[in-house]
Design an enzyme around this catalytic site. Structure first.
Site, mmCIF file in Angstrom:
data_model
loop_
_atom_site.group_PDB
_atom_site.id
_atom_site.type_symbol
_atom_site.label_atom_id
_atom_site.label_comp_id
_atom_site.label_asym_id
_atom_site.label_seq_id
_atom_site.Cartn_x
_atom_site.Cartn_y
_atom_site.Cartn_z
ATOM 1 N N CYS A 137 0.834 -1.194 0.000
ATOM 2 C CA CYS A 137 0.000 0.000 0.000
ATOM 3 C C CYS A 137 0.876 1.254 0.000
ATOM 4 O O CYS A 137 1.848 1.348 0.739
ATOM 5 C CB CYS A 137 -0.948 0.085 1.191
ATOM 6 S SG CYS A 137 -2.122 -1.255 1.271
ATOM 7 N N ARG A 158 4.132 -0.170 -4.719
ATOM 8 C CA ARG A 158 3.877 -0.720 -3.385
ATOM 9 C C ARG A 158 2.606 -1.563 -3.325
ATOM 10 O O ARG A 158 2.361 -2.262 -2.348
ATOM 11 C CB ARG A 158 3.766 0.424 -2.369
ATOM 12 C CG ARG A 158 5.009 1.261 -2.254
ATOM 13 C CD ARG A 158 4.815 2.364 -1.246
ATOM 14 N NE ARG A 158 4.696 1.823 0.082
ATOM 15 C CZ ARG A 158 5.713 1.615 0.908
ATOM 16 N NH1 ARG A 158 6.927 1.907 0.516
ATOM 17 N NH2 ARG A 158 5.522 1.109 2.102
ATOM 18 N N TRP A 195 -2.518 -2.836 -1.742
ATOM 19 C CA TRP A 195 -2.200 -4.259 -1.850
ATOM 20 C C TRP A 195 -3.148 -4.929 -0.860
ATOM 21 O O TRP A 195 -3.035 -4.745 0.347
ATOM 22 C CB TRP A 195 -0.742 -4.514 -1.483
ATOM 23 C CG TRP A 195 -0.306 -5.927 -1.715
ATOM 24 C CD1 TRP A 195 0.120 -6.474 -2.888
ATOM 25 C CD2 TRP A 195 -0.240 -6.985 -0.744
ATOM 26 N NE1 TRP A 195 0.437 -7.801 -2.712
ATOM 27 C CE2 TRP A 195 0.231 -8.141 -1.410
ATOM 28 C CE3 TRP A 195 -0.534 -7.072 0.610
ATOM 29 C CZ2 TRP A 195 0.415 -9.360 -0.761
ATOM 30 C CZ3 TRP A 195 -0.349 -8.284 1.255
ATOM 31 C CH2 TRP A 195 0.123 -9.409 0.560
ATOM 32 N N ASN A 208 -2.306 1.997 5.613
ATOM 33 C CA ASN A 208 -1.365 0.950 5.214
ATOM 34 C C ASN A 208 -1.095 0.103 6.449
ATOM 35 O O ASN A 208 -0.823 0.647 7.516
ATOM 36 C CB ASN A 208 -0.063 1.599 4.731
ATOM 37 C CG ASN A 208 1.018 0.578 4.432
ATOM 38 O OD1 ASN A 208 0.720 -0.575 4.132
ATOM 39 N ND2 ASN A 208 2.266 1.001 4.517
ATOM 40 N N GLY A 209 -1.192 -1.224 6.324
ATOM 41 C CA GLY A 209 -0.931 -2.097 7.471
ATOM 42 C C GLY A 209 -2.137 -2.953 7.780
ATOM 43 O O GLY A 209 -3.033 -3.120 6.944
ATOM 44 N N GLU A 252 18.273 -17.160 -6.584
ATOM 45 C CA GLU A 252 17.834 -15.831 -7.017
ATOM 46 C C GLU A 252 17.354 -15.866 -8.476
ATOM 47 O O GLU A 252 16.341 -15.251 -8.820
ATOM 48 C CB GLU A 252 18.986 -14.826 -6.829
ATOM 49 C CG GLU A 252 18.772 -13.437 -7.403
ATOM 50 C CD GLU A 252 17.608 -12.666 -6.796
ATOM 51 O OE1 GLU A 252 16.964 -13.153 -5.856
ATOM 52 O OE2 GLU A 252 17.325 -11.565 -7.301
ATOM 53 N N LYS A 277 13.575 -14.816 -9.597
ATOM 54 C CA LYS A 277 13.269 -13.778 -10.593
ATOM 55 C C LYS A 277 12.293 -14.335 -11.634
ATOM 56 O O LYS A 277 11.360 -13.662 -12.034
ATOM 57 C CB LYS A 277 14.548 -13.299 -11.318
ATOM 58 C CG LYS A 277 15.478 -12.423 -10.531
ATOM 59 C CD LYS A 277 15.005 -11.003 -10.303
ATOM 60 C CE LYS A 277 14.266 -10.810 -9.023
ATOM 61 N NZ LYS A 277 14.973 -10.636 -7.805
ATOM 62 N N GLU A 292 8.684 -14.876 -10.072
ATOM 63 C CA GLU A 292 7.884 -13.688 -9.777
ATOM 64 C C GLU A 292 7.549 -12.869 -11.020
ATOM 65 O O GLU A 292 6.512 -12.217 -11.071
ATOM 66 C CB GLU A 292 8.509 -12.821 -8.676
ATOM 67 C CG GLU A 292 9.752 -12.092 -9.035
ATOM 68 C CD GLU A 292 10.284 -11.233 -7.877
ATOM 69 O OE1 GLU A 292 9.506 -10.732 -7.072
ATOM 70 O OE2 GLU A 292 11.518 -11.067 -7.796
ATOM 71 N N HIS A 303 20.875 -36.340 -5.184
ATOM 72 C CA HIS A 303 20.146 -36.821 -4.000
ATOM 73 C C HIS A 303 18.637 -36.723 -4.197
ATOM 74 O O HIS A 303 17.891 -36.792 -3.233
ATOM 75 C CB HIS A 303 20.583 -36.044 -2.755
ATOM 76 C CG HIS A 303 22.046 -36.194 -2.461
ATOM 77 N ND1 HIS A 303 22.594 -37.350 -1.949
ATOM 78 C CD2 HIS A 303 23.093 -35.360 -2.671
ATOM 79 C CE1 HIS A 303 23.902 -37.211 -1.832
ATOM 80 N NE2 HIS A 303 24.223 -35.998 -2.271
ATOM 81 N N LYS A 358 5.972 -4.203 -3.650
ATOM 82 C CA LYS A 358 7.401 -3.964 -3.463
ATOM 83 C C LYS A 358 7.817 -4.106 -2.012
ATOM 84 O O LYS A 358 8.860 -4.657 -1.700
ATOM 85 C CB LYS A 358 7.733 -2.562 -3.974
ATOM 86 C CG LYS A 358 9.186 -2.181 -3.832
ATOM 87 C CD LYS A 358 10.015 -2.945 -4.825
ATOM 88 C CE LYS A 358 11.494 -2.604 -4.732
ATOM 89 N NZ LYS A 358 12.300 -3.681 -5.344
#
Ligand code: M6R
Length: 619
Positions: A2, A30, A78, A105-106, A488, A492, A495, A511, A614
């Site tokens: 948010c 965000r 978000w 936000n939160g 990583e 990438k 996402e 294994h 983000k």
């Protein structure tokens, strides 16, 4: 998670809506499930809110004739409580004639109890959000107290959880009140106008003068004043600072996407993170660290706490820090740290890594470490953010603003900063590798140019990515410092391209995971340079042969001049030579470029991938 914006300026200017929409555009990274604005005008609060990206709100606003206004708040969401619908979008309204609007936000953790209380009093709810309770509560408190700051103060003392709340009221036309607990909020100080934002990007086009707030504080802005108080009503002061980057740094700079631009920013990110770390004799001096050399010399264990890409930076750094300092380093996902009964005391150094400085999981891990008596250092890219403030010391990365949701330049800057810290600790302890610190710093200084060279040779990687747009799964293998890079690379791709991707330690393959290999399965292999100790190079070349023998399509990332890989590679992607521990700063680049181009070929939004935000400011 948010983005929130607030603005109050001179009446004659009528620019509130423009400022807030511009701020929302900069904060859209965000969260982009819905967006909305509320303006104070002509004795009422007006505005609109729409599900979907900011474009939807913009179109809705263009179709309306909103009155001129000098006071406004805005929100880009978000979703947490309640799906991404128009009704759940912020602002939420409360009070007689809906004269009050809030954005949040939160998460308000006790919203059920508060909602039941309000329902019993006959309040009607129009959304499924936790936020709406705060709108009704602040509106009611305002009707009694007649003062928006006092109303906010009374309400925040009843809220549990994490929140930044902004409120405007039709009867307080030139005022925006904001409160924060465990959630980001910065104040922008202008000439005859003031701003609020989740981060400085919200107002960087107007002012670089910012004010950082502490936990549990409320700020009231008018065009010509800002006043800070604590939740208990006592007066307080924010901490003023100047933003060191300008609006251009938060623009795409001629690239199609922020991600592409940020990939190309990486030479600067490493270079700037190395700047000013040594004195004239070449010794490392970390002035920003507020922990004494004596305390740091005494540490006997290091924990790294971080999430996602930042955690992979920590995993990479573990190899280097242990090698240079001989101090054991454990890397813990921040959301696991608190619950694993970590062995931490006053001789433990807990290093948190966070681009945003606001990741709630990481923040909570830092707070837990503080409670356990550890020394805490934050490696962070965002000045004025919460995690550095909650830590004993901070080492800033200087990557500049990272807007794309997928982290790229922050990652290389984080590794760089961790390495600087590791070398500093080794210098302090005067241990076995202390004399090498100078040499490693010199080798690090060569990395930006090598990244530039590498970025100039990525056409084939882009081509391979386009060619592979229909892939259903891609695997990534690495060993030693190449292992976190494999993780990583997979992150990438997941996402950005929504493709199943997994990273493995190459030695682990036999294994179990080797059963995944079938004819045509694409596998990226990050090959350590031929000089890597313990014959790792040979071992990884054997791993390539093993998967090739089972039909894998091998995409091999190898150093310039490494001819051993050629016979077993379907594609060889070359990176400049570098000392083994510094290779990750190069080998990650083709993987970022690959994910960017594959997602683009699929027609996906690489800056704002689905379901993500983000900055993850909820646990
Ligand atoms: O702001 P932070 O560095 O604390 O964020 C941590 C993760 O959420 C972040 O790295 C995330 O994994 C990125 N989307 C990865 O590209």
């Amino acid at each position: 998670m948010c983005g929130i914006v607030g603005y109050v300026g001179p009446n004659a200017d009528d620019k509130a809506l423009g400022v807030v929409m511009e701020g929302l555009a900069r904060l859209e990274y965000r969260g982009y499930d819905s967006a909305g604005v509320a303006l104070v005008a002509d004795g009422e609060v007006v505005g609109d809110k729409k599900a979907g990206k900011l474009e939807n709100l913009r179109a809705a606003l263009e179709a309306r004739d909103l009155p001129p206004s000098a006071t406004a708040i805005g929100h880009t969401r978000w979703a947490t409580h309640g799906g991404p619908t128009d009704a759940n979008a912020h602002p939420h309204r409360g009070g007689t004639d809906n004269k009050l609007a809030v954005v949040h936000n939160g998460i308000i953790e006790n919203f059920h109890a508060l909602k039941n209380e309000l329902l019993e009093q006959g309040v009607e709810f129009r959304s499924e959000t936790d936020t709406e309770v705060s709108a009704h509560l602040v509106a009611r408190a305002f009707e009694e107290a007649g003062d928006l700051t006092e109303a906010m103060r009374q309400v925040v003392n009843r809220l549990e959880g994490a929140f930044t709340l902004l409120a405007v009221h039709a009867d307080a036309p030139d005022t925006v009140v904001a409160a924060r607990r465990n959630s980001p909020l910065v104040v922008g100080l202008g000439e005859g106008e003031n701003f609020l934002g989740s981060d400085v990007a919200a107002f960087i086009g107007y002012t670089r003068n910012a004010l950082e707030l502490a936990q549990d504080q409320i700020v009231t802005i008018t065009p010509t004043s800002h006043e800070v108080i604590n939740f208990d009503g006592s007066p307080a002061e924010g901490k003023a600072y100047e933003v060191t980057w300008d609006a251009a740094a938060a623009e795409k700079g001629g690239y199609d996407t922020f991600m592409e631009k940020e990939i190309h920013d990486q030479p600067h990110a490493v270079r700037d993170t190395l700047l000013g770390r040594t004195d004239e004799t070449g010794r490392l001096v970390l002035d920003e660290l507020r922990i004494s050399e004596e305390q740091l010399s005494g540490i006997n264990r290091i924990y790294v706490v971080a999430c996602g890409t930042a955690a992979y930076a920590g995993m990479t750094a573990k190899y280097a820090i242990e090698h240079w300092t001989r101090i054991p380093v454990e890397v813990s996902l921040a959301h696991e740290f608190r619950y694993c009964d970590p062995i931490v005391d006053e001789r433990t150094l807990v290093v948190s890594i966070s681009q945003s400085g606001e990741t709630m999981d990481t923040l909570m891990a830092v707070k837990h470490a503080n409670e356990l008596g550890a020394l805490t250092i934050s490696i962070c890219n965002t000045h004025g953010s919460t995690i550095p403030r909650e830590s004993d010391a901070v080492l800033y990365t200087h990557a500049g603003p990272e807007i794309a949701v997928a982290s790229t330049k922050a990652f290389v800057a984080q590794i760089t900063a961790c390495y600087v810290l590791g070398l500093y600790l080794s210098q302090l302890r005067g241990k076995q590798y202390a004399d090498d610190a100078k040499n490693v710093m010199a080798e690090l200084a060569e990395i930006p140019e090598k990244i530039e060279t590498l970025l100039g040779s990525m056409d084939r990687v882009a081509e391979i990515a386009r060619f592979m747009a229909d892939s259903r799964a891609v695997l990534f293998l690495g060993r030693n410092v190449g292992y976190p890079i494999a993780l990583e690379g997979a992150l990438k791709l997941k996402e950005l391209a929504y493709i199943h991707a997994e990273g493995f330690a190459a030695g682990e393959l036999k294994h179990g995971p080797i059963a995944l290999i079938e004819p045509g399965q694409p596998v990226f292999v990050i090959v350590p340079g031929p000089d890597t100790p313990h014959d790792l190079h040979k071992k990884v070349v054997s791993n390539i042969q093993e998967i090739r023998a089972r039909g894998a399509r091998t995409l091999v990332i190898a150093e310039e001049g490494d001819e051993d890989v050629v016979a077993f590679a379907d594609e060889v992607i070359r990176v400049p030579q570098a000392p083994p521990l510094l290779e990750p700063l190069l080998t990650v680049i083709p993987l970022q470029v690959f994910a960017l181009h594959l997602a683009t070929a699929k027609g996906l939004d690489v800056d704002q991938p689905r379901n993500l935000a983000k900055s993850v400011t909820v646990e």
